[in-house]
Write a protein that holds these residues in place. Structure first.
Motif, short mmCIF file in Angstrom:
data_model
loop_
_atom_site.label_atom_id
_atom_site.label_comp_id
_atom_site.label_asym_id
_atom_site.label_seq_id
_atom_site.Cartn_x
_atom_site.Cartn_y
_atom_site.Cartn_z
N MET A 1 0.86 -1.17 0.00
CA MET A 1 0.00 0.00 0.00
C MET A 1 0.90 1.24 0.00
O MET A 1 1.83 1.33 0.79
CB MET A 1 -0.89 -0.02 1.24
N ASN A 2 0.64 2.17 -0.88
CA ASN A 2 1.49 3.35 -0.97
C ASN A 2 1.02 4.46 -0.01
O ASN A 2 0.00 4.33 0.66
CB ASN A 2 1.58 3.86 -2.41
N PHE A 3 1.78 5.53 0.05
CA PHE A 3 1.52 6.60 1.01
C PHE A 3 0.10 7.15 0.91
O PHE A 3 -0.58 7.29 1.93
CB PHE A 3 2.54 7.74 0.83
N CYS A 4 -0.35 7.45 -0.30
CA CYS A 4 -1.69 8.06 -0.43
C CYS A 4 -2.78 7.11 0.08
O CYS A 4 -3.73 7.56 0.74
CB CYS A 4 -1.96 8.51 -1.86
N ASP A 5 -2.63 5.82 -0.16
CA ASP A 5 -3.62 4.85 0.32
C ASP A 5 -3.58 4.73 1.84
O ASP A 5 -4.62 4.65 2.49
CB ASP A 5 -3.39 3.48 -0.31
N LYS A 6 -2.38 4.72 2.40
CA LYS A 6 -2.25 4.64 3.86
C LYS A 6 -2.88 5.87 4.51
O LYS A 6 -3.62 5.75 5.49
CB LYS A 6 -0.79 4.54 4.27
N LEU A 7 -2.61 7.04 3.96
CA LEU A 7 -3.16 8.27 4.51
C LEU A 7 -4.69 8.26 4.42
O LEU A 7 -5.38 8.59 5.39
CB LEU A 7 -2.59 9.50 3.80
N ARG A 8 -5.20 7.86 3.29
CA ARG A 8 -6.66 7.78 3.11
C ARG A 8 -7.28 6.84 4.14
O ARG A 8 -8.29 7.16 4.77
CB ARG A 8 -6.99 7.30 1.70
N CYS A 9 -6.66 5.68 4.35
CA CYS A 9 -7.17 4.71 5.33
C CYS A 9 -7.15 5.27 6.74
O CYS A 9 -8.11 5.09 7.50
CB CYS A 9 -6.36 3.42 5.27
N LEU A 10 -6.07 5.95 7.10
CA LEU A 10 -5.98 6.54 8.43
C LEU A 10 -7.07 7.58 8.65
O LEU A 10 -7.67 7.65 9.73
CB LEU A 10 -4.60 7.15 8.65
N ILE A 11 -7.32 8.38 7.65
CA ILE A 11 -8.37 9.40 7.75
C ILE A 11 -9.73 8.74 7.91
O ILE A 11 -10.53 9.12 8.77
CB ILE A 11 -8.33 10.35 6.52
N GLU A 12 -9.99 7.73 7.09
CA GLU A 12 -11.28 7.03 7.14
C GLU A 12 -11.47 6.27 8.45
O GLU A 12 -12.55 6.30 9.04
CB GLU A 12 -11.41 6.09 5.96
#
Length: 112
Positions: A1-12
């Motif tokens: 999982m790349n940075f943008c996906d990790k960040l999106r998941c953390l936000i969600e």
């Protein structure tokens, strides 16, 4: 999982909005949007700020395998586990033990 996906998941996971994260961190909402969309990446200082905000390591955000775990799934498991309350951790461990027992039974049936 790349940075943008990790960040999106953390936000969600935290039921936040990009705007809320931007406001909390005093970062332009469009900048957070760029990170989530993968069109830009944070500098080192902002990466550290994001890691502190979400209580994760920069290694986690960058998908870097650390020496303490065997793989990235283990790293994710530890991150999730550490974000739980003590009661939730206890329940999580008990549920994990059920899976282990089921796997052992399955292996015994296979070898019979």
């Amino acid at each position: 999982m790349n940075f943008c996906d990790k960040l999106r998941c953390l936000i969600e996971e935290r039921n936040l909005t990009q705007k809320r994260v931007a406001t909390d961190l005093n970062i332009a909402p469009s900048t957070i949007g760029g990170y989530v969309q993968g069109s830009s990446e944070p500098d080192f200082e902002t990466l550290k700020i994001l890691a502190d905000y979400f209580d994760v390591s920069t290694d986690y955000l960058l998908n870097v395998k650390t020496g303490n775990v065997n793989n990235l799934l283990e790293d994710e498991l530890l991150r999730v586990f550490r974000s739980m309350t003590t009661e939730q951790q206890t329940l999580f461990i008990e549920q994990g033990k059920v899976f282990v027992k089921a796997n052992i039974k399955k292996e015994k049936v296979k070898s019979s």
